[in-house]
Design an enzyme around this catalytic site. Structure first.
Site, mmCIF file in Angstrom:
data_model
loop_
_atom_site.group_PDB
_atom_site.id
_atom_site.type_symbol
_atom_site.label_atom_id
_atom_site.label_comp_id
_atom_site.label_asym_id
_atom_site.label_seq_id
_atom_site.Cartn_x
_atom_site.Cartn_y
_atom_site.Cartn_z
ATOM 1 N N THR A 41 -1.560 3.480 19.702
ATOM 2 C CA THR A 41 -1.697 2.060 19.309
ATOM 3 C C THR A 41 -2.894 1.385 19.970
ATOM 4 O O THR A 41 -3.326 0.325 19.523
ATOM 5 C CB THR A 41 -0.441 1.269 19.708
ATOM 6 O OG1 THR A 41 -0.354 1.260 21.150
ATOM 7 C CG2 THR A 41 0.823 1.889 19.122
ATOM 8 N N ARG B 250 -3.827 2.374 28.342
ATOM 9 C CA ARG B 250 -3.760 2.217 26.877
ATOM 10 C C ARG B 250 -2.852 3.280 26.277
ATOM 11 O O ARG B 250 -2.954 4.449 26.637
ATOM 12 C CB ARG B 250 -5.145 2.447 26.243
ATOM 13 C CG ARG B 250 -6.157 1.435 26.487
ATOM 14 C CD ARG B 250 -7.326 1.516 25.516
ATOM 15 N NE ARG B 250 -7.874 2.829 25.220
ATOM 16 C CZ ARG B 250 -8.855 3.051 24.369
ATOM 17 N NH1 ARG B 250 -9.401 2.051 23.699
ATOM 18 N NH2 ARG B 250 -9.320 4.247 24.152
ATOM 19 N N ASP C 80 -13.854 9.551 28.537
ATOM 20 C CA ASP C 80 -12.747 8.877 29.230
ATOM 21 C C ASP C 80 -13.137 8.649 30.697
ATOM 22 O O ASP C 80 -13.186 9.592 31.491
ATOM 23 C CB ASP C 80 -11.474 9.735 29.137
ATOM 24 C CG ASP C 80 -10.254 8.988 29.652
ATOM 25 O OD1 ASP C 80 -10.308 8.458 30.783
ATOM 26 O OD2 ASP C 80 -9.252 8.917 28.921
ATOM 27 N N ASP D 127 -10.504 9.739 33.487
ATOM 28 C CA ASP D 127 -10.415 11.195 33.627
ATOM 29 C C ASP D 127 -11.668 11.762 34.296
ATOM 30 O O ASP D 127 -11.579 12.632 35.170
ATOM 31 C CB ASP D 127 -10.233 11.846 32.253
ATOM 32 C CG ASP D 127 -8.791 11.764 31.773
ATOM 33 O OD1 ASP D 127 -7.901 11.437 32.579
ATOM 34 O OD2 ASP D 127 -8.562 12.011 30.575
HETATM 35 C C1 PRP Z 1 -9.650 2.904 29.873
HETATM 36 C C2 PRP Z 1 -10.734 2.098 30.554
HETATM 37 C C3 PRP Z 1 -10.292 0.681 30.291
HETATM 38 C C4 PRP Z 1 -9.665 0.773 28.929
HETATM 39 C C5 PRP Z 1 -10.607 0.194 27.903
HETATM 40 O O1 PRP Z 1 -8.516 2.975 30.669
HETATM 41 O O2 PRP Z 1 -10.894 2.385 31.915
HETATM 42 O O3 PRP Z 1 -9.361 0.183 31.238
HETATM 43 O O4 PRP Z 1 -9.437 2.174 28.662
HETATM 44 O O5 PRP Z 1 -10.070 0.215 26.648
HETATM 45 P P1 PRP Z 1 -9.707 -1.106 25.842
HETATM 46 O O6 PRP Z 1 -10.860 -2.022 25.950
HETATM 47 O O7 PRP Z 1 -9.479 -0.600 24.443
HETATM 48 O O8 PRP Z 1 -8.444 -1.680 26.435
HETATM 49 P P2 PRP Z 1 -7.234 3.853 30.265
HETATM 50 O O9 PRP Z 1 -6.225 2.997 29.571
HETATM 51 O O10 PRP Z 1 -7.655 5.109 29.581
HETATM 52 O O11 PRP Z 1 -6.604 4.166 31.682
HETATM 53 P P3 PRP Z 1 -7.205 5.035 32.900
HETATM 54 O O12 PRP Z 1 -8.344 4.248 33.497
HETATM 55 O O13 PRP Z 1 -6.057 5.172 33.822
HETATM 56 O O14 PRP Z 1 -7.663 6.355 32.343
HETATM 57 N N1 URA Z 2 -11.585 4.079 27.597
HETATM 58 C C1 URA Z 2 -12.449 5.019 28.053
HETATM 59 O O1 URA Z 2 -12.297 5.530 29.168
HETATM 60 N N2 URA Z 2 -13.478 5.390 27.254
HETATM 61 C C2 URA Z 2 -13.667 4.838 26.040
HETATM 62 O O2 URA Z 2 -14.642 5.204 25.360
HETATM 63 C C3 URA Z 2 -12.762 3.869 25.594
HETATM 64 C C4 URA Z 2 -11.739 3.503 26.398
#
Ligand code: PRP
Ligand code: URA
Length: 213
Positions: free
Chosen positions: A112, A108, A204, A207
């Site tokens: 945005t 994400r 997160d 992370d």
């Molecule tokens: C996080 C999570 C989902 C997404 C959810 O991933 O693991 O994939 O956000 O958010 P949404 O429903 O608003 O799309 P992130 O994009 O942070 O990537 P990561 O897993 O690599 O940290």
């Molecule tokens: N992605 C995450 O990892 N945590 C949240 O709360 C939302 C999106």
């Protein structure tokens, strides 16, 4: 099953809920977070697939012959949304050892909240097996919607989605975009905050899983 939105369920499962509480806690370290997330993955995969079609076959136990339940189809493909979906995948593979595995890399944009795709590796067998898509977090729903679109584009007709924590906004968006997809969430939380994080949520997930906070 307890929640009553169409095609959306949160299992009534004390062990699952206790494990989710454990990973919500701020003080839970990354190693524990990852291990418990895998345990949750095993429970969620079992719950999400509890209605797989069954038949019976004649088998011999050490004691006698019996008509025993067996699945009518091969195990569905597992598709992890990177990165955090990898944490659930470890546990899901314990209960679905023969499932082919797909990877979808989505991240994400922090401003945005729109996801962009950086890797797509999907199994060939999606049309025959269907798919269970895994991601711990359903926040705005953007990542899940895009992932499921990809999986359908690759041939899957029966798609399920499992997450640990969902926001109502994400459930509504996902149901609108893919009304045919059964959604299983370990917990339905209150809302999203102004940064697109689930409240109370668990922070997160990527992370925390990979120690990159
Ligand atoms: C996080 C999570 C989902 C997404 C959810 O991933 O693991 O994939 O956000 O958010 P949404 O429903 O608003 O799309 P992130 O994009 O942070 O990537 P990561 O897993 O690599 O940290
Ligand atoms: N992605 C995450 O990892 N945590 C949240 O709360 C939302 C999106």
């Amino acid at each position: 099953m307890s929640q009553t939105r169409a095609n959306f369920h949160t299992p009534r499962h004390a062990l699952l809920r206790a494990k989710i509480t454990r990973i919500r806690k701020q003080e839970t370290d990354s190693a524990t977070f990852r291990r418990v997330l895998a345990e949750i993955g095993a429970i969620l995969a079992s719950e999400a697939l509890r209605d797989l079609p069954e038949t019976t076959a004649t088998i011999e136990t050490p004691v006698s012959r019996m008509e025993a339940p067996v699945l009518t189809q091969p195990e569905p493909c597992l598709v992890a949304i990177l990165r955090a979906g990898l944490g659930l995948l470890d546990g899901a593979r314990m209960v679905l050892p023969d499932a082919p595995v797909g990877h979808l890399g989505l991240v994400r944009d922090e401003q945005t909240l729109v996801p962009s795709e950086y890797v797509v590796r999907l199994p060939k067998d999606l049309a025959r097996r269907g798919a269970l898509v895994l991601d711990p977090m359903l926040a705005t729903g953007g990542s899940a919607i895009q992932a499921i679109h990809r999986v359908k584009q690759a041939g899957a007709r029966v798609v399920r989605f499992a997450c640990v924590v969902a926001a109502p906004e994400g459930v509504d968006a996902l149901q609108k975009a893919h009304p045919d997809v059964a959604i299983l969430a370990g917990a339905l939380d209150e809302r999203l905050n102004e940064h697109g994080y689930i409240v109370p949520g668990l922070g997160d997930a990527g992370d925390r899983c990979f120690g990159t906070e």
